[in-house]
Design an enzyme around this catalytic site. Structure first.
Site, PDB file in Angstrom:
ATOM      1  N   GLN B 128       0.845  -1.205   0.000  1.00  0.00           N
ATOM      2  CA  GLN B 128       0.000   0.000   0.000  1.00  0.00           C
ATOM      3  C   GLN B 128       0.873   1.244   0.000  1.00  0.00           C
ATOM      4  OE1 GLN B 128      -2.410   0.229   3.523  1.00  0.00           O
ATOM      5  NE2 GLN B 128      -3.707   1.857   2.695  1.00  0.00           N
ATOM      6  N   TYR B 130       0.527   4.691   0.293  1.00  0.00           N
ATOM      7  CA  TYR B 130      -0.193   5.912   0.661  1.00  0.00           C
ATOM      8  C   TYR B 130       0.768   6.921   1.302  1.00  0.00           C
ATOM      9  CZ  TYR B 130      -5.058   4.191   0.065  1.00  0.00           C
ATOM     10  OH  TYR B 130      -6.256   3.737  -0.421  1.00  0.00           O
ATOM     11  N   SER B 131       1.311   6.541   2.483  1.00  0.00           N
ATOM     12  CA  SER B 131       2.074   7.503   3.289  1.00  0.00           C
ATOM     13  C   SER B 131       3.330   7.973   2.579  1.00  0.00           C
ATOM     14  CB  SER B 131       2.473   6.864   4.618  1.00  0.00           C
ATOM     15  OG  SER B 131       1.349   6.381   5.279  1.00  0.00           O
ATOM     16  N   SER B 165       4.584  -1.288   4.168  1.00  0.00           N
ATOM     17  CA  SER B 165       4.737  -2.644   4.699  1.00  0.00           C
ATOM     18  C   SER B 165       4.873  -3.642   3.558  1.00  0.00           C
ATOM     19  CB  SER B 165       3.517  -3.041   5.530  1.00  0.00           C
ATOM     20  OG  SER B 165       3.391  -2.171   6.617  1.00  0.00           O
ATOM     21  N   GLU B 248     -10.922  -1.694   5.067  1.00  0.00           N
ATOM     22  CA  GLU B 248     -10.029  -2.055   6.162  1.00  0.00           C
ATOM     23  C   GLU B 248     -10.809  -2.482   7.400  1.00  0.00           C
ATOM     24  OE1 GLU B 248      -7.264   1.160   6.905  1.00  0.00           O
ATOM     25  OE2 GLU B 248      -5.637  -0.209   6.444  1.00  0.00           O
ATOM     26  N   ASN B 371      -4.426   7.227  16.912  1.00  0.00           N
ATOM     27  CA  ASN B 371      -5.416   7.495  17.965  1.00  0.00           C
ATOM     28  C   ASN B 371      -6.051   8.871  17.818  1.00  0.00           C
ATOM     29  OD1 ASN B 371      -5.580   5.280  19.548  1.00  0.00           O
ATOM     30  ND2 ASN B 371      -4.286   6.052  21.211  1.00  0.00           N
ATOM     31  N   GLU B 372      -5.203   9.847  17.603  1.00  0.00           N
ATOM     32  CA  GLU B 372      -5.699  11.232  17.565  1.00  0.00           C
ATOM     33  C   GLU B 372      -6.622  11.425  16.366  1.00  0.00           C
ATOM     34  OE1 GLU B 372      -2.499  10.300  18.053  1.00  0.00           O
ATOM     35  OE2 GLU B 372      -2.521  10.698  20.198  1.00  0.00           O
TER      36      GLU B 372
HETATM   37  C1  LIG Z   1       3.779  -0.768  11.456  1.00  0.00           C
HETATM   38  C2  LIG Z   1       3.307   0.260  10.473  1.00  0.00           C
HETATM   39  C3  LIG Z   1       2.972  -0.124   9.198  1.00  0.00           C
HETATM   40  C4  LIG Z   1       2.565   0.815   8.247  1.00  0.00           C
HETATM   41  N1  LIG Z   1       2.268   0.389   6.981  1.00  0.00           N
HETATM   42  C5  LIG Z   1       1.932   1.311   6.033  1.00  0.00           C
HETATM   43  C6  LIG Z   1       1.703   0.904   4.691  1.00  0.00           C
HETATM   44  O1  LIG Z   1       1.814  -0.282   4.350  1.00  0.00           O
HETATM   45  N2  LIG Z   1       1.391   1.834   3.772  1.00  0.00           N
HETATM   46  C7  LIG Z   1       1.245   3.146   4.095  1.00  0.00           C
HETATM   47  O2  LIG Z   1       0.921   3.932   3.219  1.00  0.00           O
HETATM   48  N3  LIG Z   1       1.461   3.582   5.363  1.00  0.00           N
HETATM   49  C8  LIG Z   1       1.808   2.680   6.339  1.00  0.00           C
HETATM   50  N4  LIG Z   1       2.043   3.101   7.626  1.00  0.00           N
HETATM   51  C9  LIG Z   1       2.022   4.539   7.902  1.00  0.00           C
HETATM   52  C10 LIG Z   1       0.890   5.021   8.765  1.00  0.00           C
HETATM   53  O3  LIG Z   1      -0.314   5.018   8.062  1.00  0.00           O
HETATM   54  C11 LIG Z   1       1.287   6.430   9.252  1.00  0.00           C
HETATM   55  O4  LIG Z   1       2.380   6.272  10.131  1.00  0.00           O
HETATM   56  C12 LIG Z   1       0.154   7.121   9.948  1.00  0.00           C
HETATM   57  O5  LIG Z   1      -0.848   7.482   9.047  1.00  0.00           O
HETATM   58  C13 LIG Z   1       0.635   8.377  10.693  1.00  0.00           C
HETATM   59  O6  LIG Z   1       1.352   9.253   9.850  1.00  0.00           O
HETATM   60  P1  LIG Z   1       2.781   9.790  10.296  1.00  0.00           P
HETATM   61  O7  LIG Z   1       3.608   8.630  10.659  1.00  0.00           O
HETATM   62  O8  LIG Z   1       3.257  10.701   9.243  1.00  0.00           O
HETATM   63  O9  LIG Z   1       2.504  10.606  11.628  1.00  0.00           O
HETATM   64  P2  LIG Z   1       2.033  12.131  11.700  1.00  0.00           P
HETATM   65  O10 LIG Z   1       0.834  12.326  10.887  1.00  0.00           O
HETATM   66  O11 LIG Z   1       3.193  13.009  11.476  1.00  0.00           O
HETATM   67  O12 LIG Z   1       1.605  12.191  13.221  1.00  0.00           O
HETATM   68  C14 LIG Z   1       2.510  12.499  14.304  1.00  0.00           C
HETATM   69  C15 LIG Z   1       1.644  12.698  15.558  1.00  0.00           C
HETATM   70  O13 LIG Z   1       0.796  13.829  15.360  1.00  0.00           O
HETATM   71  C16 LIG Z   1      -0.544  13.491  15.545  1.00  0.00           C
HETATM   72  N5  LIG Z   1      -1.401  14.237  14.633  1.00  0.00           N
HETATM   73  C17 LIG Z   1      -1.293  14.364  13.291  1.00  0.00           C
HETATM   74  N6  LIG Z   1      -2.298  15.079  12.792  1.00  0.00           N
HETATM   75  C18 LIG Z   1      -3.091  15.405  13.836  1.00  0.00           C
HETATM   76  C19 LIG Z   1      -4.306  16.125  13.970  1.00  0.00           C
HETATM   77  N7  LIG Z   1      -4.940  16.659  12.922  1.00  0.00           N
HETATM   78  N8  LIG Z   1      -4.821  16.242  15.194  1.00  0.00           N
HETATM   79  C20 LIG Z   1      -4.194  15.709  16.281  1.00  0.00           C
HETATM   80  N9  LIG Z   1      -3.062  15.028  16.211  1.00  0.00           N
HETATM   81  C21 LIG Z   1      -2.514  14.875  15.009  1.00  0.00           C
HETATM   82  C22 LIG Z   1      -0.603  12.001  15.233  1.00  0.00           C
HETATM   83  O14 LIG Z   1      -1.719  11.382  15.831  1.00  0.00           O
HETATM   84  C23 LIG Z   1       0.703  11.509  15.803  1.00  0.00           C
HETATM   85  O15 LIG Z   1       0.563  11.275  17.169  1.00  0.00           O
HETATM   86  C24 LIG Z   1       2.470   2.182   8.586  1.00  0.00           C
HETATM   87  C25 LIG Z   1       2.792   2.569   9.893  1.00  0.00           C
HETATM   88  C26 LIG Z   1       3.209   1.635  10.837  1.00  0.00           C
HETATM   89  C27 LIG Z   1       3.558   2.092  12.203  1.00  0.00           C
END
Ligand SMILES: Cc1cc2nc3c(=O)[nH]c(=O)nc-3n(C[C@H](O)[C@H](O)[C@H](O)COP(=O)(O)OP(=O)(O)OC[C@H]3O[C@@H](n4cnc5c(N)ncnc54)[C@H](O)[C@@H]3O)c2cc1C
Lengths: 379, 396
Positions: B128, B130-131, B165, B248, B371-372
């Site tokens: 996937q 996305y990120s 992943s 999902e 969570n957030e």
């Molecule tokens: C084990 C694992 C597997 C994954 N696999 C995939 C995958 O296969 N494909 C893929 O595309 N992605 C994958 N991800 C990525 C995952 O979807 C992202 O890590 C997630 O969406 C959070 O984005 P970020 O890491 O950029 O954190 P950020 O968005 O930078 O968040 C940092 C902190 O800020 C908080 N925050 C952000 N925005 C807000 C808001 N508006 N209000 C309050 N708090 C906020 C968040 O909750 C978090 O605590 C994976 C992640 C993990 C840990």
């Protein structure tokens, strides 16, 4: 287990919701709170005679509607939302259930129809300590005197104990469990209304100083009575959990409404994330409790075994107690200063949340009930 | 007493798993869950094919697309029995649970014919995309660009994905990319299916806090995919991407409860053995965990009862938040039950699993919506509270 509500069940829930929004408005609750008995007899009349709620889970053969525990919990949930002040919980959830679970058939036939129609109110004296609401902590005793009985004992916290027309008194009779019916006006029955912190629910201390009773006052005896009363406590715990659930939901609804219209920093306070997350957490706790209360109600309506019932009750009651208290506490907090006033309703829910929290087991006690089959008895 | 069809079905699943999840597959039991996806990858791919031979992949898909066409109740049974047997995390879950259903709903006939059979057979694996480094919770901020090659009509991609992943174990990636260079936010995005094995793509593993690496960085430097490998129209990428996330929350998450129950059993057993069970605080937490399982079970039944009317209801909206926090707390509880023994790595299998539980569950409250973000969604979508303010660059 099917969680979908039938159309009839939805109808019962929705019509209760509509009826109570008006009949048990905040102003109505506050009026009832000031009464001697703590309830509005006119509302009770309508619930019993007009709407037939009192007969919900009582079998048709005994003058009830023969519906299930699910319908009863749906009603309790709605009544909890509106803090309904009536003897419904004591008369129906407690006393009628106790008759169904612990009384002989002839006694049921005699008494249940009068409860089902709402013409008579009743209550069940459970815990002697006022803390442990399990009936196995009893100390009342009865002795035979020819064909009559004499009852001695003291119950510190009996819900609606001062207003109930009939009191069901569990007591030990020759070291066996027994359940007696005592008329509220009986001689040597001393009922002392207590001033409660939660003004929406009345409790009385009940003393039996050698109350003499006729032969037919004995409703049942033997181990079945003990088991039946334990089951009654668990059924009542589930019903009370439903009431708490309704209260928790109303705390969230009040908070959503208030924060949506209260403006600070140029925007509704509901738009601040700290507020939103708190409300979201309230919803998570409410929906978690709702799932388990509804699940427990379904188990309760399917003639469960005693152990299964007691675990369902422990889960439902502990979740609902915690959700209710959390939501009531957050409702006060998120209302700000007005949350601390007598005029706004959060305080009423807050007091009821605390007041109901230890009935039929405090959360720690219920957790222990769940833990011991998993881990062995506590040391 | 006569058994119902569902009971017979349950026995059939259990019997098949008992007969097949053994021998070389024995060591896969309970492995490969979220965060642990890099455990025994080759063997788990073989296991996918073993499942496929028994007709146990894509059990909820319609038969016309190669699925087993099971009712929701039977899907739940399948996932429960799978978890009860300790069936490993499914290497094919992204294909089966995410892109497959998306193609069935939004793909062209040719895309269905091309991609669904490989997913059903366990021969083609998906990841996937996305990120990105600057698009996490704010997924609409995707910067990876896709443009058409005027000569061939192919899509050409430049940019980077992250946290992908199993990219290193997959043949295909679905990518949300910006196809309209002028666009911002969730407009101008396209949903592309891109083969990974090509010169324009580089995959680098990222070491996790567990010490292992299930996720990766994926770099696109002139990577190509055929013109027809777009799902929906150019510019419709956001809608497709969101629809995919809806899958999902599918039925397979219900099976995870059986897996959770097994983990809680391990914690209880450890507490009985090492004496932690006499600590009242531990007893209360274990009881709460057990009650939490009941919440998830009944909540799932409520979700199923409400599934007919289609839209996501309250109990569905709180589900991810609830299970992920429950699971994370179970990981901490497991360590508190272990006490000082938990500080030491050993080859005791139960201890190792509990330590892994502790570490892996930290991911549960991050992926698939932190969570957030979950709380934001609940507040805005379930409770109707005002939307998050958006801050535009250059404005204050
Ligand atoms: C084990 C694992 C597997 C994954 N696999 C995939 C995958 O296969 N494909 C893929 O595309 N992605 C994958 N991800 C990525 C995952 O979807 C992202 O890590 C997630 O969406 C959070 O984005 P970020 O890491 O950029 O954190 P950020 O968005 O930078 O968040 C940092 C902190 O800020 C908080 N925050 C952000 N925005 C807000 C808001 N508006 N209000 C309050 N708090 C906020 C968040 O909750 C978090 O605590 C994976 C992640 C993990 C840990």
């Amino acid at each position: 287990m099917n969680f979908a509500l039938s159309d009839d069940q939805k109808l019962i829930r929705d019509s209760a919701e509509n009826f109570l929004a008006d009949a048990s408005s905040s102003a109505a609750v506050r009026r009832a709170m000031e009464n001697d008995t703590g309830y509005d007899p006119a509302l009770w009349q309508r619930i019993g005679a007009e709407l037939g709620w009192c007969g919900t889970h009582i079998p048709e053969a005994h003058g009830g509607l023969g519906l299930s525990f699910v319908e009863l919990t749906l009603l309790m949930e709605q009544m909890g939302r509106r803090l309904v002040c009536t003897p419904f919980f004591s008369s129906i959830c407690l006393a009628a259930t106790a008759l169904m679970e612990a009384a002989r058939e002839d006694a049921r036939r005699r008494l249940l129809p009068r409860l089902a129609s709402g013409e008579m109110t009743a209550t069940l004296a459970l815990a002697d300590s006022g803390v442990d609401w399990r009936p196995d902590a009893l100390t009342a005793s009865a002795r035979r005197l020819g064909s009559r009985y004499v009852l001695e004992g003291r119950f510190r916290h009996v819900p609606d104990g001062a207003s109930a027309e009939l009191l069901l008194i569990p007591a030990l009779l020759e070291r066996r469990w027994a359940l007696f019916a005592v008329d509220g006006k009986a001689k040597d029955l001393v009922r002392k209304p207590l001033k409660t912190l939660d003004p929406t629910r009345r409790i009385a201390e009940v003393r039996l100083d050698g109350v003499g009773l006729p032969e037919d006052a004995l409703l049942g005896e033997g181990p079945e009575v003990g088991e039946g009363l334990n089951r009654t406590a668990d059924f009542a715990a589930i019903a009370l959990a439903a009431e708490q659930l309704g209260g928790a939901q109303q705390c969230l609804d009040l908070t959503l409404a208030y924060t949506a219209q209260r403006v600070q920093f140029g925007q509704p306070v509901a738009s601040f994330q700290a507020v939103k997350h708190r409300c979201a957490e309230m919803m998570v706790m409410i929906e978690a409790a709702r799932s388990v209360v509804y699940g427990a109600a379904r188990v309760a309506s399917a003639g469960p075994g005693t152990t299964e019932l007691s675990l369902e009750a422990a889960c439902a009651k502990s979740l609902a107690s915690d959700a209710f208290f959390f939501c009531a506490q957050e409702a006060i907090q998120l209302h700000g200063g007005v949350g601390f006033t007598w005029e706004y309703d959060p305080q009423l829910y807050f007091k009821r949340a605390q007041g109901t929290s230890h009935w039929f087991g405090s959360t720690p006690a219920l957790h222990e009930r769940v833990a011991s089959p998993l881990l062995g008895p506590a040391r | 007493m006569k058994m119902s069809d569902d009971e017979i079905f349950r026995l059939e699943v259990a019997r098949w798993l008992r007969a097949h999840l053994r021998g070389e597959f024995e060591c896969l039991r309970h492995r490969g869950g979220p965060g642990d996806e890099d455990a025994h990858p080759e063997l788990r791919k073989r296991w996918e094919r073993e499942l496929a031979r028994g007709g146990w992949t894509c059990v909820g898909w319609p038969r016309e697309h190669g699925g087993r066409g099971l009712s929701i109740a039977q899907q739940v049974i399948f996932h429960e029995e799978y978890a009860r047997a300790g069936g490993p995390g499914r290497m094919g879950h992204i294909g089966e649970g995410l892109i497959g259903p998306t193609l069935i709903a939004y793909g062209t006939e040719a895309q269905k014919r091309r991609f669904l059979p490989g997913i059903v057979a366990g021969t083609e694996f998906w990841c996937q995309g996305y990120s990105e480094p600057n698009a996490g919770s704010d997924l609409a901020n995707v910067q990876t660009r896709a443009r058409r090659d005027p000569a061939t009509g192919e899509w050409v991609l430049h940019g980077q994905k992250v946290w992908t992943s199993l990219a290193h174990e997959s043949q295909w990636i679905f990518v949300v990319a910006r196809s309209d260079p002028e666009s911002k936010g969730n407009r101008g995005l396209s949903f592309l299916l891109v083969p990974l094995d090509q010169p324009g793509i580089a995959i680098r593993p990222i070491k996790q806090l567990t010490g292992t690496a299930e996720f990766n960085e994926v770099f696109f430097d002139g990577a190509r995919t055929a013109a027809e490998n777009i799902v929906g129209q150019p510019g419709e990428g956001w809608a497709i991407a969101m629809a995919l996330l809806g899958f999902e929350r599918g039925v397979s998450t219900l099976g995870q409860q059986m897996h959770f129950a097994h983990e809680l059993d391990l914690v209880c057993e450890m507490a009985r053995v090492n004496g932690a069970a006499s600590d009242p605080a531990i007893r209360a937490r274990i009881a709460q965990a057990w009650i939490g399982l009941k919440v998830m079970r009944y909540n799932a039944l409520r979700m199923l009862a409400g599934a007919q009317d289609g839209h996501l209801r309250r109990e569905a909206m709180m589900y991810k938040y609830y299970w992920s926090n429950w699971h994370r707390e179970l990981g901490k509880l497991a360590m508190d039950v272990l006490g000082p023994d938990g500080d030491v790595v050993s080859d005791d299998p139960t201890r190792t699993r509990l330590q892994q539980l502790f570490l892996f569950t930290r991911a549960d409250t991050i992926y698939a919506g932190t969570n957030e973000i979950q709380l934001n969604i609940i507040a805005e979508r379930a409770l109707g509270m005002p939307k998050e303010p958006r801050f535009e660059k250059g404005k204050s």
